[in-house]
Motif scaffolding. Sequence first.
Motif, short mmCIF file in Angstrom:
data_model
loop_
_atom_site.label_atom_id
_atom_site.label_comp_id
_atom_site.label_asym_id
_atom_site.label_seq_id
_atom_site.Cartn_x
_atom_site.Cartn_y
_atom_site.Cartn_z
N LEU B 49 0.85 -1.18 0.00
CA LEU B 49 0.00 0.00 0.00
C LEU B 49 0.88 1.23 0.00
N SER B 50 0.39 2.28 -0.63
CA SER B 50 1.22 3.48 -0.69
C SER B 50 1.13 4.24 0.63
N PHE B 51 2.30 4.60 1.13
CA PHE B 51 2.39 5.41 2.35
C PHE B 51 2.73 6.82 1.90
N GLU B 90 9.24 -0.15 2.47
CA GLU B 90 10.40 0.07 1.60
C GLU B 90 10.38 1.51 1.12
N THR B 91 11.50 2.22 1.28
CA THR B 91 11.53 3.63 0.90
C THR B 91 12.42 3.89 -0.31
N LEU B 95 10.43 -1.86 -6.01
CA LEU B 95 9.01 -1.79 -5.64
C LEU B 95 8.59 -0.34 -5.43
N PHE B 96 9.43 0.40 -4.72
CA PHE B 96 9.15 1.80 -4.45
C PHE B 96 9.00 2.58 -5.75
N GLU B 97 9.91 2.35 -6.69
CA GLU B 97 9.88 3.10 -7.95
C GLU B 97 8.66 2.72 -8.79
N SER B 98 8.31 1.43 -8.79
CA SER B 98 7.11 1.00 -9.53
C SER B 98 5.87 1.68 -8.98
N MET B 99 5.76 1.71 -7.65
CA MET B 99 4.58 2.31 -7.03
C MET B 99 4.57 3.82 -7.20
N LYS B 100 5.75 4.43 -7.15
CA LYS B 100 5.84 5.87 -7.29
C LYS B 100 5.34 6.31 -8.67
N ASP B 122 4.35 0.22 1.82
CA ASP B 122 4.08 -0.63 2.99
C ASP B 122 3.72 -2.03 2.50
N VAL B 123 4.56 -2.99 2.84
CA VAL B 123 4.36 -4.35 2.33
C VAL B 123 3.58 -5.17 3.36
N TYR B 124 2.52 -5.80 2.89
CA TYR B 124 1.65 -6.63 3.73
C TYR B 124 1.63 -8.06 3.22
N GLN B 125 1.62 -8.99 4.14
CA GLN B 125 1.39 -10.39 3.80
C GLN B 125 -0.12 -10.59 3.69
N VAL B 126 -0.55 -11.31 2.66
CA VAL B 126 -1.97 -11.59 2.48
C VAL B 126 -2.28 -12.90 3.21
#
Lengths: 162, 450
Positions: B49-51, B90-91, B95-100, B122-126
């Motif tokens: 999720l985006s923080f 992850e900052t 992953l950060f760049e993809s989401m950004k 913010d990485v979450y386990q499903v």
Amino acid sequence: MSEMILSDEQVRFIESGVSISAASRDVRRVPSVSKAVGCRVAADRRQVTVLVDATQAGQLLQDVAACGALAVVFCLPSSHRTLQLKGRDARLVPLAAGDAELAARHREAFAEDLLPLGYALPFARATHDFQAERLQALCFTLSDLFEQTPGPNAGLRLEPSR
Amino acid sequence: MNRGPSLDAIRPCLEGAVPAAIATCGADGTPNVTLVSQVHYVDAGHVALSFQFFNKTRENILANPQATVFLLHPQTSARYRLALLYRRTETAGPLFESMKAKLAGIASNAGMSEVFRLRGADVYQVLAIEQVPGAEVPAAQCAPCHIARLRQLSQRLAACGDLAGLLEQCLEGLAGVLEMPQAMILLLDSQGQKLYTVASHGYPLSGVGSEFPLGRGIIGVAAQFRTPIRIAHLASEYAYSRAIHEHLAEAGRGDRLETEIAFPGLAEPHSQLSVPILAAGRLLGVLHVESAEPHRFGYDEEDCLMGLASLLGASILALQQVADNPAEDGGAPLFAAPLQGTPLAVRYYPANSSVFLGEDYLIKGVAGAIFWRLLSLHVEEQRSEFSNRELRVDPALKLPDLDDNLEARLILLQRRLAERSRDIVLQKCGRGRLRLLLKRPVLLQQIAAR
């Protein structure tokens, strides 16, 4: 301490074609969440009732019955305006006359807001669809109100205004 | 225990087209619910999720890592509830760049470019996925079977015997088989700081020879972080021209980009997808597709392009070896016959290896140096045929190193000549061999740096 009361404008907003999501939690503080399909505010502007479809909101109803805590977020897709209301005394109340009609009007009003954003009508209606015979009403006294429109004021607690 | 549908099966819900509701609970037992624009698929067992702001959700998950998310399918309105457990933030990194980048598209579409800024992923386990009963509408269209199409494309690539054919088949296959008619392939310069366009499809001007900076824009970020970057809406932060201008404003003189040749991209791409071409642990370049339609590329297209880029990378390396090791000699060398007509002045500036045909700019850099060498050998020794191998070891050329793809430079040169000159043609003549054909005499002028 003065009590939280919604302004007339806030009442109109949360009773309009907004998307509504409600959350509670169980005894272990695991959150539950479901869509709500309508909302009405009592004349005192403090008692808020949200309507849910019991087939979709089983865990939420169970959690509210156990802890009474409820958080509800209202968002108008076309403007992104978002408000979150919280209550500590949420409980199941009997449906009022006209609640099913209220939920149907809400479904149409939401779809109307969504259409200009490029969504098809059947989809827009389905998102807030419900079975009239499974409707349940949850009522709570407003305890906290938050501005949640994305932006610098997101998360701001709104203080009672008289 | 029935855990409901898999995360893979509900990926369309994770495109950010419809906001999701996330519920959390504070240490005092107060629930909180808010809408989020992006629930990002990380792998079969995780979402991110985006923080963006330090808000109640953030405070809650740090105190109590359990979250429940309500998702809607953007075509059918099917509903899903995800039981999540917060794991880490992850900052920086892929992953950060993809989401950004994805967030930039979402924000731009919502008219909120100034508001949305990614601070962390913010990485979450499903833990579980539940399908919530309710009204659904049939999906408007059936998704194509990407694996079947990739298989078709892989067969076409496997049949290619040289790099030029490989690039052509890849781009034609993207257009014909995957219905992605606007596409380009960029390769990494041997210095590792910029990418050059070696082939493109679907543009009025090919843009072959144009360059793009590493680390900027969608293409440069995909290259730097070796990760796919995908944007579903027009996002000015990721405009090609912006990346190039920002780079030029900051770069030193020694690090100049090719600017004479315009970059081929669409002026207003509403969907963009860049994937790195990797092979043997190295970054070879970027495969980039775009469309004027928003939401044209989803997770499936991203997977498909990553698969294609892998095949492309392995094939590029394999063909490079073949090209440099010709099985046999090309036979007797062909000597050029004397030409008639007004000579064409060819100017060469060794400072940046740029070449002008008459008054027209042709190319610079490695390809420019190679061209000048070929012309010089042609004039001095009346030769018309050359081998890749002799160019690679030619002391006059001082080619950067083995990492540089000579074959790709030659394709670039060939293509630029085809586009810019009627008098000079460069052809392949057998594996690892080239033929230079002149239709009028040339007058070579080397312009020394002042």
